[in-house]
Design a protein around this motif. Structure first.
Motif, short mmCIF file in Angstrom:
data_model
loop_
_atom_site.label_atom_id
_atom_site.label_comp_id
_atom_site.label_asym_id
_atom_site.label_seq_id
_atom_site.Cartn_x
_atom_site.Cartn_y
_atom_site.Cartn_z
N MET A 83 0.91 -1.47 0.01
CA MET A 83 0.01 0.06 0.07
C MET A 83 0.78 1.28 -0.01
O MET A 83 0.57 2.30 -0.63
CB MET A 83 -0.92 -0.06 1.28
N ASP A 84 1.96 1.27 0.80
CA ASP A 84 2.83 2.40 0.69
C ASP A 84 3.59 2.65 -0.45
O ASP A 84 3.86 3.52 -1.07
CB ASP A 84 4.03 2.23 1.70
N LEU A 93 2.36 1.83 -3.55
CA LEU A 93 1.41 2.37 -4.30
C LEU A 93 1.43 3.95 -4.13
O LEU A 93 1.15 4.81 -5.17
CB LEU A 93 0.03 1.82 -3.97
N ASP A 94 1.34 4.31 -2.86
CA ASP A 94 1.68 5.83 -2.81
C ASP A 94 2.88 6.40 -3.45
O ASP A 94 2.65 7.73 -3.65
CB ASP A 94 1.64 6.10 -1.26
N MET A 118 1.69 6.79 -6.91
CA MET A 118 0.59 7.80 -6.99
C MET A 118 1.32 9.39 -6.90
O MET A 118 0.85 10.24 -7.62
CB MET A 118 -0.41 7.63 -6.32
N GLU A 119 2.22 9.43 -6.03
CA GLU A 119 2.70 10.65 -5.87
C GLU A 119 3.63 11.15 -6.92
O GLU A 119 3.59 12.48 -7.43
CB GLU A 119 3.66 10.70 -4.53
N ARG A 127 3.06 10.33 -9.80
CA ARG A 127 1.95 10.54 -11.04
C ARG A 127 1.45 12.13 -10.67
O ARG A 127 1.47 12.97 -11.55
CB ARG A 127 0.93 9.72 -10.87
N LYS A 128 1.07 12.41 -9.49
CA LYS A 128 0.43 13.65 -9.07
C LYS A 128 1.54 14.89 -9.47
O LYS A 128 1.19 15.93 -10.11
CB LYS A 128 0.23 13.53 -7.84
#
Ligand SMILES: Cc1cc2nc3c(=O)[nH]c(=O)nc-3n(C[C@H](O)[C@H](O)[C@H](O)COP(=O)(O)OP(=O)(O)OC[C@H]3O[C@@H](n4cnc5c(N)ncnc54)[C@H](O)[C@@H]3O)c2cc1C
Lengths: 83, 462
Positions: free
Chosen positions: A41-42, A44-45, A48-49, A51-52
């Motif tokens: 889960m971490d 994935l962050d 995602m970060e 990407r953002k």
């Protein structure tokens, strides 16, 4: 972005995700997950970060490229060269 | 382009957590909540100058700060909340009380082991082996229903011990009657016995405010007093929502936290709805006692789980209330809680109730009031068998019934734990409509938040 800058960004993102992260003994060529005790889960962050912040799409099959700090930098260097 | 990337129906704990997760990475997100306050089942209200929590006995899944793999701390990381700044108060200790014997437990699992070794010496080795098995079990795998009762009986072969262990786990998180799915049992065993109870500092309002604050930090939007009337569809895809006032809002995806029956009603999802309406519902009575006189051996307990029968009757009762078993919670009995400015001690009692009988009584205001009073007395009489005459000089009493639960949360039948059949994948027949919260299978406060996070991670970070 230079290799050093990319490295700092990765560490900054991890620090942001995990307030307990300790980088003192971090070995850049060993898996981040084990050393920092992160889970999927971490992980994935981190994706995602990125990407953002940089509109980077990292396909799932490339996740293994992010295993160590060095491999992250290798993988991201061409992608972030114009940033 | 749609108005929002994601619309979340419901501002309960699962909806708020899902909202934070979605907004965190820049998705345009809207939460719509029918009430004027957030929190859903676990909200708060003001009565006679007291801030009362609607649901909170204790949060489950206690984990010390720094233990990275614990669900509570993972949840905090996922929501980007500081676990360091989140102050927790652990339970003092709880007890399961049956007629012949009792078992104490705390957030230190060794206490429960010692108690079992003492009361059930023939079963202690099997119990330890079983706990290790549960710790290694993956409760999130999508496997067919398995009986927790059979699992327990195969291992412990002692019906009294089996029922004593099941009581706290069922009453805090089982939507089914009589038996429990093994996966659900494993989740609850860890949450309650291996991890344990705590309270956040302050009240549930502080926790909810912290979530709201984080959500708006990420520019998530929330609208209160905004009941959804319909989920709009075109063929197999959801287009958005229509509010009760007629306004339409479009979205790329919709996440519903209002349960399977509620979602089916809003979306026209065809299913055999009766199978998805749980029959376990409860009445809760709250008393404020100026100077409670409790038996010394029970004072300082956080939660008592009692049964006046040798066998646990976890099913919908034939009468409006079954006071013969239940939960007695002392929300003041947690470690290091400031008690100076407390003028009275709170006691909360939860008993199983029969929804249909409450529904029948509710057609007439006076009849409903009388039933509430009668059941409150029955509950107090039963609890007095454990605590002595505890509520004779209560300065304030309040209660809520299956009707209250239904009215405030739209949970059909007042079923606190929702549908007895869960949809672990969070999917519905519509490709961009998902469910999270109670009917996805994670229960309780921490569970509801984890559910919101998990469903967004799996389906909605696209
Ligand atoms: C009496 C009681 C005591 C409890 N005690 C504890 C405890 O001590 N510890 C613990 O961990 N758990 C406890 N729980 C359980 C816990 O509160 C729930 O499991 C959890 O809060 C469920 O969250 P949720 O988001 O899934 O659902 P809900 O909280 O039900 O959220 C759903 C939200 O959707 C809204 N909604 C419904 N329909 C619509 C609509 N059409 N349009 C817009 N909004 C809508 C509702 O108003 C609600 O706010 C207790 C529950 C109760 C009832």
């Amino acid at each position: 972005m230079t290799r050093d800058e990319i490295r700092d960004i990765i560490l900054e993102i991890i620090e942001d995700i995990d307030e307990d992260a300790e980088f003192d003994d971090l070995d850049a060529d060993q898996p981040l997950r084990d050393q920092l005790d992160l889970d999927s889960m971490d992980f994935l962050d981190i994706v995602m970060e990125l990407r953002k912040r940089y509109k980077l799409q990292i396909p799932e099959e490339d996740y293994p490229e992010l295993a160590t700090l060095t491999s992250c930098v290798n993988y991201l260097e061409p992608k972030l060269q114009d940033v | 382009m749609a108005d929002y990337q994601l619309i979340i129906i419901g501002g309960g704990l699962s909806g708020l957590a899902a909202g934070i997760r979605s907004a965190r990475f820049g998705q345009k997100t809207l939460i719509v909540e029918q009430h004027s306050l957030p929190g859903g089942l676990n909200s708060y209200y003001y009565r006679q100058g007291y801030l009362l929590e609607t649901g909170l006995h204790a949060m489950t899944n206690f984990a010390a700060q720094g233990n990275k793999h614990a669900p509570l701390n993972r949840l905090f990381r996922q929501l980007k909340l500081s676990r360091k700044k989140f102050i927790t108060h652990e339970q003092l200790g709880s007890e399961v009380i049956f007629p012949q014997t009792s078992l104490r437990f705390s957030n230190d699992f060794t206490l429960l082991c010692e108690e079992i070794a003492c009361q059930f010496p023939a079963s202690i080795d099997q119990f330890r082996a079983m706990a290790a098995e549960i710790d290694a079990y993956n409760p999130f795998a999508e496997v067919p229903w398995q009986s927790a009762r059979n699992f327990l009986h195969d291992r412990l072969a002692d019906p009294l011990l089996e029922d004593m262990l099941l009581l706290p786990l069922m009453v805090y998180g089982n939507a089914e009657e009589y038996d429990m799915d093994l996966g659900q049992f494993a989740i609850m065993f860890r949450a309650v016995f291996l991890e344990g109870f705590f309270r956040p500092q302050g009240t549930i309002k502080d926790l909810i405010d912290m979530l709201l604050e984080q959500y708006s930090q990420f520019e998530g939007e929330i609208r209160f007093r905004t009941p959804v009337a319909e989920i709009l569809k075109k063929e197999n895809k959801v287009q958005g929502i229509r509010l009760e006032n007629g306004e339409e809002i479009t979205a790329n995806a919709v996440l519903s936290t209002v349960g399977i029956p509620g979602t089916a009603k809003l979306s026209g999802w065809e299913l055999d709805i009766d199978r998805y309406i749980g029959r376990m519902t409860f009445m809760e009575s709250i008393s404020m006692l100026p100077e409670p006189q409790l038996p010394p051996e029970l004072s300082g307990r956080t939660i008592l789980f009692y049964s006046l029968n040798d066998e646990l009757k976890y099913h919908c009762p034939a009468s409006a209330l079954d006071p013969s078993w239940g939960v007695i919670c002392f929300p003041d009995n947690f470690q290091d809680l400031a008690t100076e400015d407390k003028t009275a001690t709170q006691v909360r009692v939860t008993n199983a109730a029969n929804y249909s009988l409450w529904q029948q009584a509710a057609v007439d205001k006076e009849q409903y009031r009388q039933l509430k009073e009668k059941c409150g007395q029955q509950s107090a009489a039963a609890v007095s068998q454990i605590l002595g005459p505890y509520n004779q000089d209560a300065v304030f009493q309040d209660s809520f019934t299956p009707m209250t639960i239904e009215r405030f949360t739209e949970k059909r039948g007042g079923a606190v734990y929702g549908s007895p059949i869960k949809i672990k994948s969070g999917r519905t027949p519509f490709e961009n409509l998902f469910i999270a919260g109670t009917d996805q299978g994670y229960l309780g406060i921490v569970g509801a938040m984890l559910s919101g996070v998990t469903v967004v991670n799996q389906h909605l970070l696209g």
